[in-house]
Design a protein around this motif. Structure first.
Motif, PDB file in Angstrom:
ATOM      1  N   TYR A 349       0.846  -1.190   0.000  1.00 58.30           N
ATOM      2  CA  TYR A 349       0.000   0.000   0.000  1.00 58.30           C
ATOM      3  C   TYR A 349       0.882   1.241   0.000  1.00 58.30           C
ATOM      4  CZ  TYR A 349       1.039  -0.667   4.978  1.00 58.30           C
ATOM      5  OH  TYR A 349       1.681  -0.887   6.187  1.00 58.30           O
ATOM      6  N   ARG A 350       0.327   2.334  -0.481  1.00 55.35           N
ATOM      7  CA  ARG A 350       1.088   3.573  -0.595  1.00 55.35           C
ATOM      8  C   ARG A 350       1.400   4.153   0.770  1.00 55.35           C
ATOM      9  NH1 ARG A 350       0.913   7.076  -5.887  1.00 55.35           N
ATOM     10  NH2 ARG A 350       0.646   5.409  -7.412  1.00 55.35           N
ATOM     11  N   SER A 352       2.784   7.473   0.866  1.00 52.83           N
ATOM     12  CA  SER A 352       2.772   8.928   0.726  1.00 52.83           C
ATOM     13  C   SER A 352       1.380   9.492   0.983  1.00 52.83           C
ATOM     14  CB  SER A 352       3.236   9.337  -0.674  1.00 52.83           C
ATOM     15  OG  SER A 352       2.408   8.741  -1.658  1.00 52.83           O
ATOM     16  N   LYS A 357       0.818  14.089  -2.390  1.00 53.54           N
ATOM     17  CA  LYS A 357       1.599  13.085  -3.119  1.00 53.54           C
ATOM     18  C   LYS A 357       3.037  12.971  -2.602  1.00 53.54           C
ATOM     19  CE  LYS A 357      -1.106  13.324  -7.359  1.00 53.54           C
ATOM     20  NZ  LYS A 357      -2.221  14.035  -6.717  1.00 53.54           N
ATOM     21  N   LYS A 375       1.718   9.426   4.790  1.00 50.10           N
ATOM     22  CA  LYS A 375       0.297   9.222   5.062  1.00 50.10           C
ATOM     23  C   LYS A 375       0.052   9.256   6.571  1.00 50.10           C
ATOM     24  CE  LYS A 375      -1.737   6.133   2.577  1.00 50.10           C
ATOM     25  NZ  LYS A 375      -2.188   4.835   2.034  1.00 50.10           N
ATOM     26  N   ARG A 411       8.683   9.236  -3.952  1.00 50.39           N
ATOM     27  CA  ARG A 411       7.924   9.088  -2.714  1.00 50.39           C
ATOM     28  C   ARG A 411       6.585   8.368  -2.924  1.00 50.39           C
ATOM     29  NH1 ARG A 411       8.869  14.352   1.231  1.00 50.39           N
ATOM     30  NH2 ARG A 411      11.065  13.894   1.703  1.00 50.39           N
ATOM     31  N   PRO A 412       5.794   8.739  -3.917  1.00 50.43           N
ATOM     32  CA  PRO A 412       4.558   7.972  -4.143  1.00 50.43           C
ATOM     33  C   PRO A 412       4.798   6.500  -4.467  1.00 50.43           C
ATOM     34  CG  PRO A 412       4.435  10.092  -5.246  1.00 50.43           C
ATOM     35  CD  PRO A 412       5.845   9.936  -4.767  1.00 50.43           C
ATOM     36  N   TRP A 413       5.992   6.176  -4.973  1.00 46.87           N
ATOM     37  CA  TRP A 413       6.299   4.794  -5.331  1.00 46.87           C
ATOM     38  C   TRP A 413       7.304   4.159  -4.376  1.00 46.87           C
ATOM     39  CZ3 TRP A 413       3.112   2.545  -8.528  1.00 46.87           C
ATOM     40  CH2 TRP A 413       2.400   3.326  -9.430  1.00 46.87           C
ATOM     41  N   HIS A 415       6.651   2.509  -1.693  1.00 46.87           N
ATOM     42  CA  HIS A 415       6.218   1.164  -1.286  1.00 46.87           C
ATOM     43  C   HIS A 415       6.572   0.118  -2.327  1.00 46.87           C
ATOM     44  CE1 HIS A 415       3.110   2.484  -4.009  1.00 46.87           C
ATOM     45  NE2 HIS A 415       2.524   1.303  -3.992  1.00 46.87           N
ATOM     46  N   ARG A 420       8.095   2.105 -10.862  1.00 46.44           N
ATOM     47  CA  ARG A 420       6.820   2.739 -11.180  1.00 46.44           C
ATOM     48  C   ARG A 420       6.300   2.344 -12.560  1.00 46.44           C
ATOM     49  NH1 ARG A 420       8.190   7.856 -13.890  1.00 46.44           N
ATOM     50  NH2 ARG A 420      10.456   7.902 -14.195  1.00 46.44           N
TER      51      ARG A 420
END
Length: 504
Positions: A349-350, A352, A357, A375, A411-413, A415, A420
């Motif tokens: 799960y993400r 960020s 984002k 998050k 950062r969003p990727w 996890h 990406r």
């Protein structure tokens, strides 16, 4: 609801047991089973295949006669006991929804198999085209613990001079023989020596590396054939389908079916000179030629390339021949199409913050994450991951804060440990598409439903389908989830039996 149950055990009489003495989950499960709407709820869950996280919809649909305006069939969720309709989530990852991932895996299998042996609009003559199963890997960014086997015997992990030590005063080798489930597999022998920035940046550019490899392969094929690229492309089309698989060290490698066709695609054979030997010779040269430099930064510049390990195997018609069979290749690729980065010890799960984002800024300082970019409710140091994965995530977070790497969206990727790209991709004319397979399944179910209600067939353009739906939630209560998993197991068993019968 009664407070007593009479459990049975092979016909033996047992003393009544008060419900209060059962675990809470048993009490909740009994409440679900005894609910007046249980039979309808169970049929909806079965229709989703036992989806682990179904979407709840509210609304209605109508089948209307296009000429008279007569309503031939009407469905409204207001008539359902729960007031909602359950629809499968469609998630491809087995760690999120085993039921939907099985369908995605089956679709991937048929897509790959069609490009190897025909079907789904692809002629069977495609099986005579030159094709190979190739695996491209990531380079080494530092020695990691691994399991090595030769001739059925397990060998030492890194059999180097045990007296030799790195600059951090750690042994450079490992003479242990690791078991298959050893937690140290994939972990760096010396974390301080491991090139984490290089590993994360390679991961972030893996999709670009693959794209440039496909271009280089076409150039190499044309060069080997003594042609310009334009002339080669007018006579030969290169088709492929690939899937990404995470290794234990947290880096992806790509498994790909690569095939040579005529200019028309799968329905046209290539010229006789465009044979298997030409294809096998071009792949290593193309992989070696690919280079992707990273953006300039205070950390230096990495010249990213593929690893030295490159595996190329022929794809044969039957399992009795030397090579990989078409079914084995399709099954192997489909297996990894439903897996994610969790196989390398990270989370699925993400991490960020959604609004910003991961930047920590959303029209100023992000109020949801207080500028951290993480998050809310998460702590990177407390994630249930391996130490190697945690350091990869930390590196994604640190590099993602640098302006020169902003386009990589690390950062969003984080996890996904920086990767990406798409897990499964194919060239345009390799075979059918996932959308076509889903559309065929939808039409099949729609035809069954129309036959059940005595409605005109889909081919008769005399009716209109009108619908209005709104999102009403997702998932189950804990007690419903237990029953849904049981339904999924029964559906999966039924499909497995049907598949074995079909295979003969």
């Amino acid at each position: 609801m009664s407070k007593e149950v009479r459990p049975r055990n092979n016909g033996d009489q047992q003393e009544d047991m008060p419900m209060e003495r059962h675990p809470q989950w048993f009490t909740d499960l009994a409440r679900v089973v005894n609910d007046p709407g249980f039979a309808r709820w169970r049929s909806m869950v079965a229709a989703t295949g036992g989806c682990a996280n179904p979407i709840h919809l509210a609304g209605e649909s109508m089948i209307v006669d296009g000429e008279t305006g007569e309503i031939l069939h009407h469905y409204a969720t207001a008539d359902e006991p729960s007031g909602h309709l359950l629809v499968a989530c469609g998630n491809r990852r087995a760690s999120v929804c085993p039921a939907c991932s099985e369908i995605y895996q089956a679709d991937t299998f048929h897509l790959i198999r069609a490009g190897l042996s025909g079907g789904k609009g692809v002629p069977e003559t495609v099986s005579a085209h030159p094709r190979v199963f190739a695996t491209l890997t990531a380079p080494s960014f530092g020695p990691v613990h691994t399991r090595r086997e030769r001739n059925g015997r397990v060998r030492a992990c890194r059999p180097r001079d045990r007296a030799k030590r790195c600059e951090h005063d750690r042994p450079v080798g490992c003479r242990e023989r690791h078991e298959p489930h050893d937690d140290r597999l994939g972990q760096p022998i010396c974390p301080d020596c491991y090139d984490y920035p290089g590993a994360v940046l390679w991961q972030a550019h893996a999709g670009v590396l693959w794209h440039r490899f496909t271009l280089a392969m076409r150039r190499e094929l044309a060069r080997s054939a003594g042609m310009t690229r334009r002339a080669f492309n007018q006579r030969v089309r290169v088709s492929f389908a690939k899937v990404a698989e995470y290794q234990r060290r947290g880096l992806v490698h790509f498994h790909a079916v690569i095939r040579l066709d005529g200019p028309g695609g799968a329905g046209e054979p290539p010229p006789p000179w465009a044979d298997h030997r030409l294809l096998v010779a071009a792949i290593p040269a193309a992989a070696k030629a690919v280079r992707v430099p990273t953006p300039h930064s205070g950390l230096g510049v990495w010249d990213l390339a593929w690893g030295d390990q490159l595996d190329i195997r022929p794809i044969v018609l039957g399992a009795a021949l030397e090579g990989l069979s078409e079914q084995a290749v399709a099954g192997y690729i489909a297996k990894y199409a439903s897996k994610g980065a969790e196989a390398s010890g990270t989370v699925d799960y993400r991490l960020s913050c959604g609004p910003c984002k991961g930047t920590g800024r959303a029209r100023g300082r992000c109020g949801r994450c207080a500028g951290t970019g993480i998050k809310p409710g998460l702590n990177l140091d407390l994630l249930p991951v391996t130490e190697h994965a945690r350091q990869m995530i930390r590196t994604c977070w640190e590099l993602g804060a640098r302006a020169e790497f902003a386009d990589l969206r690390l950062r969003p990727w984080a996890h996904m440990l920086g990767f990406r790209g798409h897990f499964a991709t194919k060239s345009r004319r390799y075979s059918t598409t996932m959308s076509a397979l889903r559309g065929a399944r939808f039409e099949h179910r729609a035809r069954e439903a129309r036959e059940r209600y005595g409605l005109p067939g889909l081919e008769e353009e005399t009716t209109l389908a009108l619908a209005h739906w709104r999102f009403a939630g997702t998932g189950y209560t804990p007690d419903e989830a237990i029953m849904a998993e049981h339904i999924h197991q029964r559906v999966a068993l039924a499909r497995s039996i049907a598949a074995r019968r079909e295979d003969g």
